[in-house]
Write a protein that holds these residues in place. Structure first.
Motif, mmCIF file in Angstrom:
data_model
loop_
_atom_site.group_PDB
_atom_site.id
_atom_site.type_symbol
_atom_site.label_atom_id
_atom_site.label_comp_id
_atom_site.label_asym_id
_atom_site.label_seq_id
_atom_site.Cartn_x
_atom_site.Cartn_y
_atom_site.Cartn_z
ATOM 1 N N LYS A 69 0.813 -1.216 0.000
ATOM 2 C CA LYS A 69 0.000 0.000 0.000
ATOM 3 C C LYS A 69 0.846 1.266 0.000
ATOM 4 N N ALA A 70 2.127 1.132 0.381
ATOM 5 C CA ALA A 70 2.988 2.307 0.521
ATOM 6 C C ALA A 70 3.279 2.969 -0.819
ATOM 7 N N PHE A 71 3.457 2.160 -1.858
ATOM 8 C CA PHE A 71 3.762 2.733 -3.178
ATOM 9 C C PHE A 71 3.806 1.639 -4.238
ATOM 10 N N LEU A 72 3.648 2.051 -5.487
ATOM 11 C CA LEU A 72 4.009 1.197 -6.620
ATOM 12 C C LEU A 72 5.518 1.328 -6.784
ATOM 13 N N GLN A 73 6.229 0.211 -6.834
ATOM 14 C CA GLN A 73 7.683 0.202 -6.886
ATOM 15 C C GLN A 73 8.129 -0.527 -8.146
ATOM 16 N N VAL A 74 8.835 0.198 -9.012
ATOM 17 C CA VAL A 74 9.336 -0.395 -10.251
ATOM 18 C C VAL A 74 10.836 -0.119 -10.314
ATOM 19 N N MET A 75 11.634 -1.185 -10.383
ATOM 20 C CA MET A 75 13.073 -1.064 -10.144
ATOM 21 C C MET A 75 13.908 -1.253 -11.410
ATOM 22 N N ASN A 76 15.055 -0.575 -11.397
ATOM 23 C CA ASN A 76 16.061 -0.641 -12.461
ATOM 24 C C ASN A 76 15.483 -0.387 -13.847
ATOM 25 N N LEU A 77 14.744 0.698 -13.952
ATOM 26 C CA LEU A 77 14.180 1.088 -15.240
ATOM 27 C C LEU A 77 15.269 1.356 -16.279
ATOM 28 N N TRP A 78 16.448 1.802 -15.826
ATOM 29 C CA TRP A 78 17.511 2.151 -16.778
ATOM 30 C C TRP A 78 17.991 0.948 -17.586
ATOM 31 N N GLU A 79 17.798 -0.254 -17.067
ATOM 32 C CA GLU A 79 18.214 -1.464 -17.789
ATOM 33 C C GLU A 79 17.462 -1.628 -19.105
ATOM 34 N N ASN A 80 16.202 -1.222 -19.111
ATOM 35 C CA ASN A 80 15.317 -1.535 -20.223
ATOM 36 C C ASN A 80 14.883 -0.338 -21.048
ATOM 37 N N ASP A 81 15.088 0.866 -20.534
ATOM 38 C CA ASP A 81 14.568 2.054 -21.202
ATOM 39 C C ASP A 81 15.686 3.048 -21.476
ATOM 40 N N GLU A 82 15.920 3.336 -22.736
ATOM 41 C CA GLU A 82 17.021 4.202 -23.145
ATOM 42 C C GLU A 82 16.886 5.612 -22.578
ATOM 43 N N ALA A 83 15.675 6.130 -22.576
ATOM 44 C CA ALA A 83 15.477 7.496 -22.086
ATOM 45 C C ALA A 83 15.698 7.568 -20.583
ATOM 46 N N VAL A 84 15.265 6.554 -19.828
ATOM 47 C CA VAL A 84 15.512 6.529 -18.390
ATOM 48 C C VAL A 84 16.994 6.345 -18.114
ATOM 49 N N ARG A 85 17.685 5.581 -18.976
ATOM 50 C CA ARG A 85 19.130 5.374 -18.811
ATOM 51 C C ARG A 85 19.865 6.715 -18.792
ATOM 52 N N GLU A 86 19.462 7.641 -19.662
ATOM 53 C CA GLU A 86 20.097 8.959 -19.689
ATOM 54 C C GLU A 86 19.916 9.678 -18.351
ATOM 55 N N PHE A 87 18.773 9.488 -17.736
ATOM 56 C CA PHE A 87 18.495 10.094 -16.430
ATOM 57 C C PHE A 87 19.318 9.426 -15.334
ATOM 58 N N THR A 88 19.219 8.129 -15.205
ATOM 59 C CA THR A 88 19.850 7.409 -14.101
ATOM 60 C C THR A 88 21.364 7.523 -14.117
ATOM 61 N N LEU A 89 21.963 7.511 -15.298
ATOM 62 C CA LEU A 89 23.428 7.558 -15.393
ATOM 63 C C LEU A 89 23.961 8.981 -15.569
ATOM 64 N N ALA A 90 23.121 9.971 -15.293
ATOM 65 C CA ALA A 90 23.527 11.368 -15.456
ATOM 66 C C ALA A 90 24.683 11.726 -14.531
ATOM 67 N N LYS A 91 25.697 12.359 -15.093
ATOM 68 C CA LYS A 91 26.846 12.777 -14.299
ATOM 69 C C LYS A 91 26.471 13.870 -13.292
ATOM 70 N N ARG A 92 25.454 14.657 -13.580
ATOM 71 C CA ARG A 92 25.027 15.694 -12.635
ATOM 72 C C ARG A 92 24.690 15.066 -11.282
ATOM 73 N N PHE A 93 23.924 13.986 -11.311
ATOM 74 C CA PHE A 93 23.554 13.314 -10.064
ATOM 75 C C PHE A 93 24.772 12.638 -9.429
ATOM 76 N N GLY A 94 25.596 12.018 -10.283
ATOM 77 C CA GLY A 94 26.783 11.341 -9.773
ATOM 78 C C GLY A 94 27.740 12.288 -9.085
ATOM 79 N N HIS A 95 27.909 13.497 -9.650
ATOM 80 C CA HIS A 95 28.781 14.496 -9.024
ATOM 81 C C HIS A 95 28.252 14.899 -7.644
ATOM 82 N N ILE A 96 26.940 15.107 -7.553
ATOM 83 C CA ILE A 96 26.362 15.479 -6.262
ATOM 84 C C ILE A 96 26.597 14.365 -5.246
ATOM 85 N N ALA A 97 26.323 13.125 -5.644
ATOM 86 C CA ALA A 97 26.515 11.990 -4.741
ATOM 87 C C ALA A 97 27.961 11.902 -4.270
ATOM 88 N N ALA A 98 28.908 12.028 -5.215
ATOM 89 C CA ALA A 98 30.329 11.937 -4.864
ATOM 90 C C ALA A 98 30.751 13.085 -3.953
#
Length: 271
Positions: A69-98
Motif C-alpha cells: 500500500k505504501a507505493f508502486l515500486q518499479v526497479m532498475n528502469l535504466w536497464e530496459n529504457d534508453e530514455a531513463v538510462r540517460e536520467f539514471t546515469l547522469a553525471k550531474r547526479f553522480g557528481h552530487i553523490a560523490a
C-alpha cells in the motif's frame, strides 16, 4: 551503455560545503533545483511512461499489505529504457553523490520509481542499506519528486543523525520495522525532520543507514518519485546478513562473489 557526455544532465551542479557538512552531520539534506522545471517536466513523462509500462502490481490498493500500500515500486528502469538510462546515469547526479560522500567516483546500485497513489498508505521506518551487501558506509539515495509535493502527499521523513548508529535492526520494511524502529528512535532521541514542500526536480539525499519513513498520501494526486542509489567506487561485496541481501547480491550485483569488487555490468561508474 553510459549516458552521452553531451547530455545536459552531465553538467555539474555545485554542492556547497555547507550542504555537504550538513549531510554528513544529519545523514540527509535537501538540494533544490537539481533539475530545471523544463527538465523535470521532460523526465517526468519519460519515467512515468516507463514505470507504468513495467509495473507488475495489478492488485487493488485495499488488497495489498502495508508495504504494497505504501507505493508502486518499479526497479532498475535504466536497464530496459534508453530514455531513463540517460536520467539514471547522469553525471550531474553522480557528481552530487560523490561530493556529498567525499569520494572521487560512485557507482549505480539501482534506480526505482516509487509512486504513492492517492490514498496510499504510510511507508514504515526502515534503513535502505539493510538490503545491500556492501562493505562501505559511503552510500546515498537520491529521492526526487517528479511533481510538486506537500507533507500530506507522503513527504520523506528522517531520523536525523541515525546514520551514525549503523545497522539498527535486522528487520525488512514492514509493520514490524515500524514498531521496532519507532521505539529505537525514541530511545536514541533522534530528531524527526522533513521538508514541508518540494518542487518537481528538487531532491533529498540520505545515507544508506539513515532511518526514514513517509506518511500516507492524503491528496488526490499520485506522489511520483524517482530514486537512484549510489555507492563509493571501490566497495566490495560482503557476506549477506539476511535473505534480502542475498537476493540483492544475485540481482543488483549480478551474482558477484563475496569479497569481490562491487563492479558488475549493472553497477557502472558514473563519473
Amino acid at each position: 551503455m553510459i549516458a552521452s557526455n553531451t547530455s545536459p544532465l552531465n553538467e555539474k551542479l555545485l554542492v556547497s560545503l555547507e550542504k555537504a557538512n550538513s549531510f554528513r552531520e544529519l545523514g540527509h539534506t535537501l538540494i533544490e533545483g537539481v533539475l530545471s522545471p523544463a527538465e523535470a517536466k521532460h523526465y517526468r513523462e519519460v519515467i512515468k511512461n516507463a514505470a507504468y509500462k513495467y509495473n507488475t502490481e495489478q492488485r487493488k490498493l485495499e488488497e495489498r499489505d502495508t508495504y504494497g500500500k505504501a507505493f508502486l515500486q518499479v526497479m532498475n528502469l535504466w536497464e530496459n529504457d534508453e530514455a531513463v538510462r540517460e536520467f539514471t546515469l547522469a553525471k550531474r547526479f553522480g557528481h552530487i553523490a560523490a561530493d556529498l560522500l567525499g569520494v572521487d567516483n560512485v557507482r549505480i546500485y539501482h534506480d526505482q520509481a516509487l509512486f504513492k497513489e492517492p490514498g496510499g498508505g504510510f511507508t514504515p521506518w526502515h534503513q535502505d542499506q539493510y538490503y545491500w551487501p556492501l562493505d562501505t558506509y559511503n552510500t546515498v539515495t537520491m529521492w526526487m519528486p517528479l511533481v510538486d509535493i506537500t507533507e500530506d502527499m507522503g513527504m520523506l521523513t528522517f531520523a536525523s543523525g541515525s546514520h551514525r548508529g549503523g545497522f539498527a535492526e535486522n528487520i525488512p520494511i514492514s509493520d514490524e520495522s515500524e514498531t521496532s524502529l519507532q521505539k529505537y528512535i525514541r530511545e536514541k532521541g533522534y530528531p524527526i525532520t522533513r521538508a514541508s514542500t518540494m518542487k518537481a526536480g528538487d531532491a533529498t539525499w540520505h545515507y544508506g543507514w539513515t532511518l526514514h519513513t513517509a506518511p500516507g498520501n492524503n491528496s488526490d494526486i499520485t506522489r511520483e518519485v524517482m530514486t537512484i542509489i549510489f555507492y563509493a567506487d571501490g566497495a566490495h561485496v560482503t557476506e549477506p546478513q539476511n535473505k534480502h541481501q542475498e537476493n540483492d547480491r544475485r540481482r543488483w550485483l549480478a551474482g558477484l562473489e563475496v569479497g569481490s569488487l562491487a563492479a558488475s555490468n549493472l553497477n557502472p561508474p558514473v563519473l
